[in-house]
Design an enzyme around this catalytic site. Structure first.
Site, mmCIF file in Angstrom:
data_model
loop_
_atom_site.group_PDB
_atom_site.id
_atom_site.type_symbol
_atom_site.label_atom_id
_atom_site.label_comp_id
_atom_site.label_asym_id
_atom_site.label_seq_id
_atom_site.Cartn_x
_atom_site.Cartn_y
_atom_site.Cartn_z
ATOM 1 N N GLU A 106 0.261 -0.726 0.250
ATOM 2 C CA GLU A 106 0.026 -0.218 -0.450
ATOM 3 C C GLU A 106 0.178 1.345 -0.092
ATOM 4 O OE1 GLU A 106 -3.098 0.219 -0.779
ATOM 5 O OE2 GLU A 106 -2.614 -2.294 -0.752
ATOM 6 N N TRP A 143 1.619 1.720 -2.846
ATOM 7 C CA TRP A 143 0.982 2.618 -4.116
ATOM 8 C C TRP A 143 0.787 4.237 -4.250
ATOM 9 C CZ3 TRP A 143 -2.764 1.433 -8.276
ATOM 10 C CH2 TRP A 143 -2.865 0.261 -8.113
ATOM 11 N N TRP A 162 -20.090 14.560 -19.174
ATOM 12 C CA TRP A 162 -20.859 14.520 -17.673
ATOM 13 C C TRP A 162 -21.581 15.484 -17.796
ATOM 14 C CZ3 TRP A 162 -18.174 11.935 -14.404
ATOM 15 C CH2 TRP A 162 -16.355 11.180 -15.000
ATOM 16 N N ASN A 192 -10.460 3.211 3.337
ATOM 17 C CA ASN A 192 -10.333 3.372 1.692
ATOM 18 C C ASN A 192 -11.242 2.812 0.692
ATOM 19 O OD1 ASN A 192 -8.235 3.421 -0.421
ATOM 20 N ND2 ASN A 192 -8.916 0.976 -0.452
ATOM 21 N N TRP A 250 -15.153 13.701 -11.890
ATOM 22 C CA TRP A 250 -14.664 13.167 -11.000
ATOM 23 C C TRP A 250 -13.656 14.535 -10.256
ATOM 24 C CZ3 TRP A 250 -8.973 14.069 -11.352
ATOM 25 C CH2 TRP A 250 -8.599 14.677 -12.153
ATOM 26 N N TRP A 285 -8.874 9.321 -7.274
ATOM 27 C CA TRP A 285 -9.909 9.871 -8.214
ATOM 28 C C TRP A 285 -10.018 9.586 -9.227
ATOM 29 C CZ3 TRP A 285 -14.917 10.733 -6.795
ATOM 30 C CH2 TRP A 285 -14.717 11.168 -5.373
HETATM 31 C C1 FAD Z 1 -10.973 8.503 -4.565
HETATM 32 C C2 FAD Z 1 -10.383 8.466 -2.905
HETATM 33 C C3 FAD Z 1 -9.546 9.557 -2.979
HETATM 34 C C4 FAD Z 1 -7.992 9.466 -2.291
HETATM 35 N N1 FAD Z 1 -7.918 10.360 -1.908
HETATM 36 C C5 FAD Z 1 -5.800 10.066 -0.737
HETATM 37 C C6 FAD Z 1 -5.984 11.373 -0.062
HETATM 38 O O1 FAD Z 1 -6.173 12.663 -0.500
HETATM 39 N N2 FAD Z 1 -4.808 11.154 0.371
HETATM 40 C C7 FAD Z 1 -4.138 9.977 1.041
HETATM 41 O O2 FAD Z 1 -2.845 9.675 2.465
HETATM 42 N N3 FAD Z 1 -4.852 8.344 0.634
HETATM 43 C C8 FAD Z 1 -5.988 8.732 -0.675
HETATM 44 N N4 FAD Z 1 -6.865 7.112 -1.008
HETATM 45 C C9 FAD Z 1 -5.941 6.544 -0.816
HETATM 46 C C10 FAD Z 1 -6.625 5.809 0.014
HETATM 47 O O3 FAD Z 1 -8.175 5.624 0.242
HETATM 48 C C11 FAD Z 1 -5.815 6.212 1.493
HETATM 49 O O4 FAD Z 1 -4.456 6.697 1.751
HETATM 50 C C12 FAD Z 1 -6.055 5.089 2.774
HETATM 51 O O5 FAD Z 1 -7.079 5.180 3.318
HETATM 52 C C13 FAD Z 1 -5.852 5.588 4.074
HETATM 53 O O6 FAD Z 1 -5.768 4.979 5.251
HETATM 54 P P1 FAD Z 1 -4.906 4.144 6.025
HETATM 55 O O7 FAD Z 1 -3.821 5.213 6.404
HETATM 56 O O8 FAD Z 1 -5.638 3.106 7.275
HETATM 57 O O9 FAD Z 1 -4.665 2.829 4.992
HETATM 58 P P2 FAD Z 1 -3.303 1.721 4.999
HETATM 59 O O10 FAD Z 1 -3.900 0.387 4.289
HETATM 60 O O11 FAD Z 1 -3.174 1.490 6.796
HETATM 61 O O12 FAD Z 1 -2.196 1.960 4.192
HETATM 62 C C14 FAD Z 1 -1.145 2.290 4.482
HETATM 63 C C15 FAD Z 1 -0.437 4.063 4.116
HETATM 64 O O13 FAD Z 1 -0.388 3.473 2.539
HETATM 65 C C16 FAD Z 1 -0.414 4.924 1.913
HETATM 66 N N5 FAD Z 1 -1.439 4.250 0.628
HETATM 67 C C17 FAD Z 1 -2.504 2.922 1.294
HETATM 68 N N6 FAD Z 1 -3.455 2.625 -0.659
HETATM 69 C C18 FAD Z 1 -3.517 4.311 -1.684
HETATM 70 C C19 FAD Z 1 -3.465 4.486 -2.603
HETATM 71 N N7 FAD Z 1 -4.830 3.733 -3.140
HETATM 72 N N8 FAD Z 1 -3.130 5.321 -2.912
HETATM 73 C C20 FAD Z 1 -1.637 6.022 -2.550
HETATM 74 N N9 FAD Z 1 -1.531 5.472 -1.070
HETATM 75 C C21 FAD Z 1 -2.428 4.314 -0.442
HETATM 76 C C22 FAD Z 1 -1.514 6.095 2.480
HETATM 77 O O14 FAD Z 1 -0.107 6.600 3.314
HETATM 78 C C23 FAD Z 1 -1.366 4.974 4.317
HETATM 79 O O15 FAD Z 1 -1.594 5.348 5.374
HETATM 80 C C24 FAD Z 1 -7.568 7.747 -1.639
HETATM 81 C C25 FAD Z 1 -8.225 6.717 -2.010
HETATM 82 C C26 FAD Z 1 -9.067 7.118 -3.483
HETATM 83 C C27 FAD Z 1 -9.604 5.725 -3.176
#
Ligand code: FAD
Length: 484
Positions: free
Chosen positions: A280, A283, A311, A349, A367, A390
């Site tokens: 993650e 990502w 749109w 997420n 979006w 997005w």
């Molecule tokens: C529409 C949409 C918008 C989002 N906007 C943001 C945002 O503005 N900022 C943000 O940090 N994340 C964003 N995310 C990604 C993700 O949802 C969050 O990082 C995650 O939910 C944070 O929770 P966590 O720290 O418990 O994640 P965990 O599952 O514990 O992951 C650990 C870390 O990995 C990174 N990470 C995890 N998933 C993603 C992902 N898909 N993309 C990029 N990094 C990721 C984050 O830094 C996160 O803290 C978005 C996802 C979607 C679908």
């Protein structure tokens, strides 16, 4: 013996003392340092930090100042144009060098490039360091020499490049000049909201380095073993919730890696969970890679043909957009997510994907509208991650969900919130319904609604859109550009 003039350590989104290579480098080369934070939101336009992140920043700066004071230093606060503020501080302290950690958004890259050049012309040394990523965006290229657009090969290429797991210790003592310049009071930055909408955030989060380290350690101890299986279930606390801490650099990805790998060492099952956490974070690296190479993507689809998607127009969708923002769409899992976001500044997420799919596909709202709302309301609002999230959901970005994939919010709720525990916690109007009815109250028998004393359309809205018909409308719209 002559002592070297002080160095300015310009904190930005590296608000920590541990594993901070920028601070370590300044301390290694200078007898004293001047830590400063400059509030200069205009320099990040058009993506000036949103309301929620400014709340976080207020508390994170307070926490950093406290950490610095324990080492004998303190954090100076300034506001306004960054270059002007740095030059003033150089004049006040006689500093001969400025240190900062690199940022990767189009606006911050351009700002920092200009500042670097101007300061060097002034005869001041500038040193910048990587404090945020395993691999900076320009380090990885495909075999053909292009940026990556697909995650799996990117991640395969990144893993062997990960730096050795060495964590810089927090300095015990940080010497500062005998006469430190004046600082603004934190309140003067006006980061906190004027209307108290931050109570839920205050109750949920502990911004700052100590909060970040505690969250990482608690996750490793209590939840790591559930991560792989549990990370898709919004009612469970099985993800790290480190995203705002990571955004502000209160913890580095290396520190998260150390926390999970050390805890998992020698236990195959936990090592597997740890590798999923790292993926993650991969990502996050991918998002930064994409934003650097495709700086237009916060506004424009990565794949240009999607710019032609038909749109709906703002005058047609304004009311639906407001209902989505307020968590009043009549689709419970969507409303639960939007209310969690409004109250806590964070959303799970899986639910981010569901609400984003609903906005872009069922409501056919661009979006960019959703990205803007998230930008203002998410505590972890991050230009790279938000843009990727997005575009991925809308189907127009890198490695995106195929355009024809429209999440069915009722099936998603049934699969990932089977007992409706998440829905009930954020949509209390539905708390007396059994799970199936809480997933789709408009499909519930009148007797079930009556038993729960729920009047649909009065106590809780009817869905603002027909899920099946709107799905078909989205497919037709996407089909049209595919054909075009
Ligand atoms: C529409 C949409 C918008 C989002 N906007 C943001 C945002 O503005 N900022 C943000 O940090 N994340 C964003 N995310 C990604 C993700 O949802 C969050 O990082 C995650 O939910 C944070 O929770 P966590 O720290 O418990 O994640 P965990 O599952 O514990 O992951 C650990 C870390 O990995 C990174 N990470 C995890 N998933 C993603 C992902 N898909 N993309 C990029 N990094 C990721 C984050 O830094 C996160 O803290 C978005 C996802 C979607 C679908």
């Amino acid at each position: 013996m002559t002592t070297r003039p002080p160095a300015i350590v310009w904190f930005r989104r590296d608000l920590r003392l541990t594993d901070n290579p920028t601070l370590a480098a300044a301390l290694a080369a200078h007898d004293t340092v001047v830590p400063v934070y400059i509030d200069d939101p205009d320099s990040e336009a058009p993506w000036t930090p949103g309301g929620a992140t400014r709340w976080w920043l207020h508390h994170s700066l307070a926490a950093l100042d406290e950490r610095l004071r324990a080492t004998g230093a303190r954090l100076l606060l300034r506001r306004g144009d960054s270059l002007t503020a740095l030059r003033a501080l150089i004049a006040e302290t006689g500093a001969d060098a400025v240190y900062w950690s690199r940022l990767y958004e189009p606006a911050t890259i351009a700002r920092d490039r200009d500042i670097k050049q101007a300061l060097r012309e002034d005869g001041v040394e500038v040193h910048s360091h990587n404090a945020a990523l395993w691999c900076e965006p320009w380090t990885l290229k495909t075999g053909a020499g292009d940026p990556y657009r697909v995650f799996t090969p990117f991640w395969r290429a990144l893993q062997p490049q990960m730096p050795a797991l060495h964590i810089h210790r927090a300095p015990q003592s940080i010497p500062v000049p005998k006469r430190m310049p004046d600082s603004l009071a934190l309140q003067a930055l006006g980061l906190r909201p004027k209307i108290a909408w931050d109570l839920g955030m205050q109750a949920t989060w502990t911004p700052g380095e100590t909060g970040a380290l505690t969250a990482a350690a608690d996750f490793a101890k209590a939840s790591l073993g559930n991560y792989r299986e549990g990370r898709d279930f919004p009612a469970r606390a099985d993800t790290t919730r480190l995203s705002p801490h990571l955004h502000f650099g209160e913890i580095s990805p290396q520190q998260v890696r150390a926390a999970v790998q050390r805890h998992a060492a020698g236990q195959a099952r936990l090592e597997d969970d740890a590798s999923h956490v790292l993926r993650e974070l991969g990502w996050r690296e991918f998002a930064h890679h994409l934003l650097f190479h495709y700086p237009q993507t916060p506004e424009a689809p990565l794949y240009e043909k999607f710019a032609k998607l038909p749109w709906r127009q703002p005058r047609d969708y304004a009311a639906d957009l407001a209902a989505w923002q307020q968590g009043r769409t009549g689709v419970p899992i969507v409303d639960a997510g939007m209310r969690e976001l409004w109250t806590t500044g964070w959303m799970h997420n899986r639910v981010r994907m569901i609400v984003a799919s609903f906005l872009t596909k069922n409501l056919l709202i661009p979006w960019q509208e959703g990205a803007r709302w998230f930008w203002d309301t998410l505590l972890d609002a991050d230009l790279a991650n938000n843009t990727l999230g997005w575009q991925w959901t809308a189907g127009c970005g890198a490695d995106a969900a195929p355009y024809f994939r429209v999440f069915n919010p009722v099936l998603q709720a049934g699969k990932f919130d089977a007992e409706a525990a998440y829905i009930r916690s954020w949509v209390p109007e539905l708390s007396a319904l059994p799970p199936d009815a809480a997933h789709a109250p408009w499909q519930a028998k009148p007797a079930i609604l009556a038993a729960a004393r729920l009047r649909l359309g009065t106590d809780y809205p009817l869905p603002i859109v027909d899920l099946a018909a709107s799905r078909q409308r989205a497919l037709d719209a996407y089909q049209a550009i595919k054909a075009g």
